[in-house]
Design a protein around this motif. Structure first.
Motif, PDB file in Angstrom:
ATOM      1  N   GLU A  50      -2.437   2.401  -4.455  1.00 33.53           N
ATOM      2  CA  GLU A  50      -1.406   1.454  -4.063  1.00 33.53           C
ATOM      3  C   GLU A  50      -2.001   0.277  -3.293  1.00 33.53           C
ATOM      4  O   GLU A  50      -3.016   0.409  -2.615  1.00 33.53           O
ATOM      5  CB  GLU A  50      -0.337   2.143  -3.196  1.00 33.53           C
ATOM      6  CG  GLU A  50      -0.840   2.671  -1.885  1.00 33.53           C
ATOM      7  CD  GLU A  50       0.275   3.248  -1.013  1.00 33.53           C
ATOM      8  OE1 GLU A  50       1.430   3.310  -1.470  1.00 33.53           O
ATOM      9  OE2 GLU A  50      -0.017   3.630   0.136  1.00 33.53           O
ATOM     10  N   ASN A  63      -0.974 -11.142   2.292  1.00 36.73           N
ATOM     11  CA  ASN A  63       0.126 -10.349   1.756  1.00 36.73           C
ATOM     12  C   ASN A  63      -0.090  -8.906   2.178  1.00 36.73           C
ATOM     13  O   ASN A  63      -1.241  -8.429   2.185  1.00 36.73           O
ATOM     14  CB  ASN A  63       0.146 -10.463   0.227  1.00 36.73           C
ATOM     15  CG  ASN A  63       1.433  -9.939  -0.368  1.00 36.73           C
ATOM     16  OD1 ASN A  63       2.442  -9.820   0.319  1.00 36.73           O
ATOM     17  ND2 ASN A  63       1.402  -9.618  -1.653  1.00 36.73           N
ATOM     18  N   TYR A  64       0.974  -8.231   2.551  1.00 34.02           N
ATOM     19  CA  TYR A  64       0.881  -6.861   3.034  1.00 34.02           C
ATOM     20  C   TYR A  64       1.925  -5.978   2.362  1.00 34.02           C
ATOM     21  O   TYR A  64       3.034  -6.426   2.052  1.00 34.02           O
ATOM     22  CB  TYR A  64       1.127  -6.781   4.548  1.00 34.02           C
ATOM     23  CG  TYR A  64       0.099  -7.489   5.386  1.00 34.02           C
ATOM     24  CD1 TYR A  64       0.266  -8.810   5.765  1.00 34.02           C
ATOM     25  CD2 TYR A  64      -1.051  -6.822   5.816  1.00 34.02           C
ATOM     26  CE1 TYR A  64      -0.674  -9.456   6.540  1.00 34.02           C
ATOM     27  CE2 TYR A  64      -1.995  -7.461   6.597  1.00 34.02           C
ATOM     28  CZ  TYR A  64      -1.803  -8.782   6.960  1.00 34.02           C
ATOM     29  OH  TYR A  64      -2.747  -9.407   7.730  1.00 34.02           O
ATOM     30  N   ALA A  65       1.575  -4.733   2.185  1.00 38.07           N
ATOM     31  CA  ALA A  65       2.570  -3.745   1.779  1.00 38.07           C
ATOM     32  C   ALA A  65       3.521  -3.501   2.947  1.00 38.07           C
ATOM     33  O   ALA A  65       3.117  -3.562   4.117  1.00 38.07           O
ATOM     34  CB  ALA A  65       1.877  -2.440   1.383  1.00 38.07           C
ATOM     35  N   ASP A  66       4.761  -3.213   2.634  1.00 41.01           N
ATOM     36  CA  ASP A  66       5.745  -2.988   3.693  1.00 41.01           C
ATOM     37  C   ASP A  66       5.330  -1.856   4.622  1.00 41.01           C
ATOM     38  O   ASP A  66       5.607  -1.884   5.822  1.00 41.01           O
ATOM     39  CB  ASP A  66       7.116  -2.675   3.081  1.00 41.01           C
ATOM     40  CG  ASP A  66       7.760  -3.885   2.444  1.00 41.01           C
ATOM     41  OD1 ASP A  66       8.693  -3.699   1.625  1.00 41.01           O
ATOM     42  OD2 ASP A  66       7.339  -5.025   2.747  1.00 41.01           O
ATOM     43  N   SER A  67       4.649  -0.874   4.080  1.00 45.04           N
ATOM     44  CA  SER A  67       4.286   0.308   4.861  1.00 45.04           C
ATOM     45  C   SER A  67       3.254   0.026   5.950  1.00 45.04           C
ATOM     46  O   SER A  67       3.081   0.838   6.866  1.00 45.04           O
ATOM     47  CB  SER A  67       3.752   1.404   3.935  1.00 45.04           C
ATOM     48  OG  SER A  67       2.618   0.938   3.218  1.00 45.04           O
ATOM     49  N   LYS A  69       2.879  -3.382   7.329  1.00 45.47           N
ATOM     50  CA  LYS A  69       3.199  -4.614   8.059  1.00 45.47           C
ATOM     51  C   LYS A  69       3.384  -4.326   9.540  1.00 45.47           C
ATOM     52  O   LYS A  69       4.048  -3.375   9.921  1.00 45.47           O
ATOM     53  CB  LYS A  69       4.476  -5.242   7.482  1.00 45.47           C
ATOM     54  CG  LYS A  69       4.267  -6.012   6.208  1.00 45.47           C
ATOM     55  CD  LYS A  69       5.579  -6.635   5.721  1.00 45.47           C
ATOM     56  CE  LYS A  69       5.367  -7.394   4.422  1.00 45.47           C
ATOM     57  NZ  LYS A  69       6.632  -7.939   3.894  1.00 45.47           N
ATOM     58  N   ARG A  71       1.120  -3.330  11.505  1.00 40.15           N
ATOM     59  CA  ARG A  71       0.091  -2.397  11.975  1.00 40.15           C
ATOM     60  C   ARG A  71      -1.300  -2.790  11.483  1.00 40.15           C
ATOM     61  O   ARG A  71      -2.288  -2.574  12.189  1.00 40.15           O
ATOM     62  CB  ARG A  71       0.402  -0.975  11.501  1.00 40.15           C
ATOM     63  CG  ARG A  71       1.722  -0.431  11.988  1.00 40.15           C
ATOM     64  CD  ARG A  71       1.876   1.048  11.652  1.00 40.15           C
ATOM     65  NE  ARG A  71       1.842   1.311  10.203  1.00 40.15           N
ATOM     66  CZ  ARG A  71       0.953   2.104   9.616  1.00 40.15           C
ATOM     67  NH1 ARG A  71       0.031   2.714  10.333  1.00 40.15           N
ATOM     68  NH2 ARG A  71       1.013   2.305   8.315  1.00 40.15           N
TER      69      ARG A  71
END
Length: 125
Positions: A50, A63-67, A69, A71
């Motif tokens: 992922e 860009n970041y995965a929501d999981s 963001k 951190r």
């Protein structure tokens, strides 16, 4: 060709921090007619790989995965051809092999993609 070498993985307790590094090399990576986007992906046991985060080499877009963001923070040092992933407030569910990924779009239209060998991150509860 592009070579990607990751480092910085390890074992950490929940709530701790780690910083991953991805060093890129190769004549193709140094070609400024190619727009490169460097990213991190991860794959936990039994799960699909992922997306985690990405950054452009020549701009400040991230860009970041929501999981992750809030951190994780991705950054780059173009002088060293290195991308970093600062991981804070780590959780056991962050445990995975983390892979560096480089995607390039050439001015002549070609698309390129390379992967690193991966580095293990283990977060204990």
């Amino acid at each position: 060709q592009v070579q990607l070498v990751e480092s910085g993985g390890g074992l950490v307790q929940a709530g701790g921090s780690l910083r991953l590094s991805c060093a890129a090399s190769g004549r193709t990576f140094s070609n400024y007619n190619i727009a490169w986007y460097i990213g991190w992906y991860r794959q936990a046991p039994g799960k699909e790989r992922e997306f985690v985060a990405a950054i452009g080499r020549s701009d400040d877009s991230t860009n970041y995965a929501d999981s992750v963001k809030g951190r994780f923070t991705i950054s780059r040092d173009n002088a060293k051809n290195t991308v970093y992933l600062q991981m804070d407030s780590l959780k056991p569910e962050d445990t995975a092999i983390y892979y560096c990924n480089a995607r390039g779009v050439a001015t002549w239209g070609s698309r390129l993609e390379y992967w690193g060998q991966g580095t293990q991150v283990t977060v204990s509860s």
